[in-house]
Design an enzyme around this catalytic site. Sequence first.
Site, PDB file in Angstrom:
ATOM      1  N   ASP A  52      39.129  39.331  25.613  1.00  0.00           N
ATOM      2  CA  ASP A  52      38.109  38.693  26.429  1.00  0.00           C
ATOM      3  C   ASP A  52      36.799  38.557  25.659  1.00  0.00           C
ATOM      4  O   ASP A  52      36.597  39.183  24.613  1.00  0.00           O
ATOM      5  CB  ASP A  52      37.840  39.530  27.686  1.00  0.00           C
ATOM      6  CG  ASP A  52      38.909  39.354  28.748  1.00  0.00           C
ATOM      7  OD1 ASP A  52      39.797  38.511  28.554  1.00  0.00           O
ATOM      8  OD2 ASP A  52      38.846  40.070  29.768  1.00  0.00           O
ATOM      9  N   LYS A  74      36.807  34.881  29.664  1.00  0.00           N
ATOM     10  CA  LYS A  74      36.532  34.433  31.023  1.00  0.00           C
ATOM     11  C   LYS A  74      35.125  34.887  31.353  1.00  0.00           C
ATOM     12  O   LYS A  74      34.873  36.055  31.588  1.00  0.00           O
ATOM     13  CB  LYS A  74      37.543  35.012  32.011  1.00  0.00           C
ATOM     14  CG  LYS A  74      38.960  34.518  31.776  1.00  0.00           C
ATOM     15  CD  LYS A  74      39.911  35.063  32.805  1.00  0.00           C
ATOM     16  CE  LYS A  74      39.678  34.438  34.161  1.00  0.00           C
ATOM     17  NZ  LYS A  74      39.891  32.981  34.167  1.00  0.00           N
ATOM     18  N   MET A 185      29.095  41.467  37.777  1.00  0.00           N
ATOM     19  CA  MET A 185      29.122  40.001  37.833  1.00  0.00           C
ATOM     20  C   MET A 185      28.243  39.457  38.962  1.00  0.00           C
ATOM     21  O   MET A 185      28.681  38.675  39.815  1.00  0.00           O
ATOM     22  CB  MET A 185      30.567  39.510  38.001  1.00  0.00           C
ATOM     23  CG  MET A 185      31.478  39.935  36.863  1.00  0.00           C
ATOM     24  SD  MET A 185      33.222  39.590  37.169  1.00  0.00           S
ATOM     25  CE  MET A 185      33.643  40.939  38.301  1.00  0.00           C
TER      26      MET A 185
END
Length: 267
Positions: A52, A74, A185
């Site tokens: 990632d 991502k 996030m």
Amino acid sequence: MTAWDAVAAHREGVPVLMPGHVWLAGAGPGDPGLLTLDALSGLQQADVIVHDALVDRRVLALAPQTARLEFAGKRGGKPSANQADITERLIALAREGRRVLRLKGGDPFVFGRGGEEALALAAANVPFRVIPGLTAGLAALAAASIPATLRGINRAVIFAAGHGADDDFDWAPLARTGQPIVLYMVMHHLERIADTLMAAGLAPQTPAAIIASTATPLQRVLISTLDKLAADAREQKCEPPAIVVIGEIVKVREQLLAAACVTRPPK
């Protein structure tokens, strides 16, 4: 002899990454020193490492030159690989007889979609193993000198993801617990979530912090209050990746940093 060879020589039962197998491993929050020995074992044995964007380059540097690195990042708000494509790639590599390490930032089963990949691998009859990692939610607090729990302040800690803040998730019950809330996030929805928590009864002056780029040379810690957090983040140009913690536990940071024996984290 490498450092890994020296460690492995004194450790029984070093796991073996077999051809045609996939390991879903957590790389921790950034610093290679926070890798688990099993994650390091995977790095040393893998033919292909599918990683990632949140995996620090210093971690990837521990892979042997014979390993092929494949990026499968991502990141919210940026071009990202499709999750189905990533899973299909893992299955295809395994069926080619490759030893595959799927390396994720933090822990693969904590907001890392590792569970989805594990289910897909199981459905495809691909042997896999889950290697836990140090999740960024806990590592960020430690790096910022904020204990996750402390007697007399809290007996629980809540982890939540802030992506998809436009959905029907009800934030009000989290505000009513009186326990610290750690958000992953969340930077693109920080103001909305803060307003929702205050509307649900969380005091505007509740201490809050943003820990950005945890356990990397770029780490930053911003201390604020819930009502000013989003504005302070804009003013200070705090960008993802970042962890947000809201609660009285944030106040402990000042006490710890006042102690001469505590190593100060990066500013």
